[in-house]
Design an enzyme around this catalytic site. Structure first.
Site, PDB file in Angstrom:
ATOM      1  N   GLY A  19      35.241  41.391  39.574  1.00 47.26           N
ATOM      2  CA  GLY A  19      34.029  42.033  39.084  1.00 47.26           C
ATOM      3  C   GLY A  19      33.792  41.736  37.617  1.00 47.26           C
ATOM      4  O   GLY A  19      34.265  40.730  37.090  1.00 47.26           O
ATOM      5  N   CYS A  20      33.074  42.616  36.962  1.00 53.53           N
ATOM      6  CA  CYS A  20      32.760  42.433  35.544  1.00 53.53           C
ATOM      7  C   CYS A  20      34.039  42.234  34.739  1.00 53.53           C
ATOM      8  O   CYS A  20      34.974  43.033  34.826  1.00 53.53           O
ATOM      9  CB  CYS A  20      32.005  43.654  35.026  1.00 53.53           C
ATOM     10  N   PHE A  21      34.083  41.169  33.953  1.00 51.60           N
ATOM     11  CA  PHE A  21      35.316  40.880  33.218  1.00 51.60           C
ATOM     12  C   PHE A  21      35.612  41.866  32.100  1.00 51.60           C
ATOM     13  O   PHE A  21      36.742  41.925  31.612  1.00 51.60           O
ATOM     14  CB  PHE A  21      35.349  39.450  32.678  1.00 51.60           C
TER      15      PHE A  21
END
Length: 239
Positions: A61-63
């Site tokens: 997902g979002c880093f």
């Protein structure tokens, strides 16, 4: 057009995040609600006596949140947000946000195997850093760029991850939900733009971070107290 990566402040309003939370599309249940420690892999890559730093590249997902979690793990020398799985010329925020470059938002972790093993990194990854049962999404973010992937650095890492997924599946760790984590072998990693680095630490009041990512760090501290360190290793201090 697919949603942009987790970066535009205009897409991170409190009302939008709360609406997603209420609708049940918030951050992974394993990270934000009541996570449990999943079993550790039964095997781990061999470490040569002279190995002082190894690399793991993980996408979940979002880093911002994945980087934030591993920056608080003892034995991690650096955790850098970036893109893996696609070509160098499209490894840019605007291009990856279209969802058709082949990249995933990923984090390159350099770690000291004398302090923490690849197996423990995977255990943390599957326990608190993301939800491996969400296909091409994590919480409010959707698209193949948010897929759950281990970018194996060699055949041994790939073998360990494959065996670990089979182990967790056999144990029905995720209530019979299928694990959708993929393994991509020896794909290049490209560091993301500077404004993405250390985002969780630099923007702790961002509503997206408050709702989706700070609970992951809190769960790391609660569930893996021996692996947790309060002071994160930041990109600026680990370069």
């Amino acid at each position: 057009m697919s949603p942009v990566p987790c970066a535009l402040p205009s897409r991170r309003s409190l009302l939008a995040s709360v609406a997603l939370w209420i609708a049940g599309a918030h951050a992974p249940a394993m990270a934000a609600d009541a996570p449990t420690v999943v079993p550790a892999p039964t095997t781990d890559p061999a470490v040569a006596p002279g190995d002082t730093e190894l690399v793991a590249v993980l996408a979940g997902g979002c880093f911002w949140g994945v980087q934030g979690v591993f920056q608080h793990v003892k034995g991690v020398n650096s955790a850098v947000s970036g893109y893996a799985g696609g070509a160098e010329h499209t490894a840019k925020y605007e291009a990856v946000g279209l969802g058709d470059t082949g990249h995933a938002e990923a984090v390159r972790i350099r770690y000291d195997p004398r302090q923490i093993s690849f197996a423990r990194l995977l255990q943390i990854f599957f326990s608190v850093a993301h939800d491996p049962t969400q296909l091409d999404r994590q919480g409010p973010d959707t698209g193949t760029q948010y897929r759950s992937t281990v970018f194996a650095q060699n055949l041994e890492q790939a073998r360990i991850v494959q065996a670990y997924i089979a182990q967790l599946t056999q144990a029905k760790t995720f209530a019979n939900l299928p694990i959708v984590t993929t393994i991509e072998l020896q794909k290049r990693f490209f560091a993301a733009e500077a404004y993405h680095q250390d985002y969780l630490t630099r923007h702790p009041d961002d509503p997206y971070i408050v709702i989706n990512d700070l609970p992951k760090v809190a769960n790391l501290r609660r569930l893996f107290p021996q692996a947790y360190r309060a002071q994160p290793v930041l990109v600026g201090t680990s370069a």
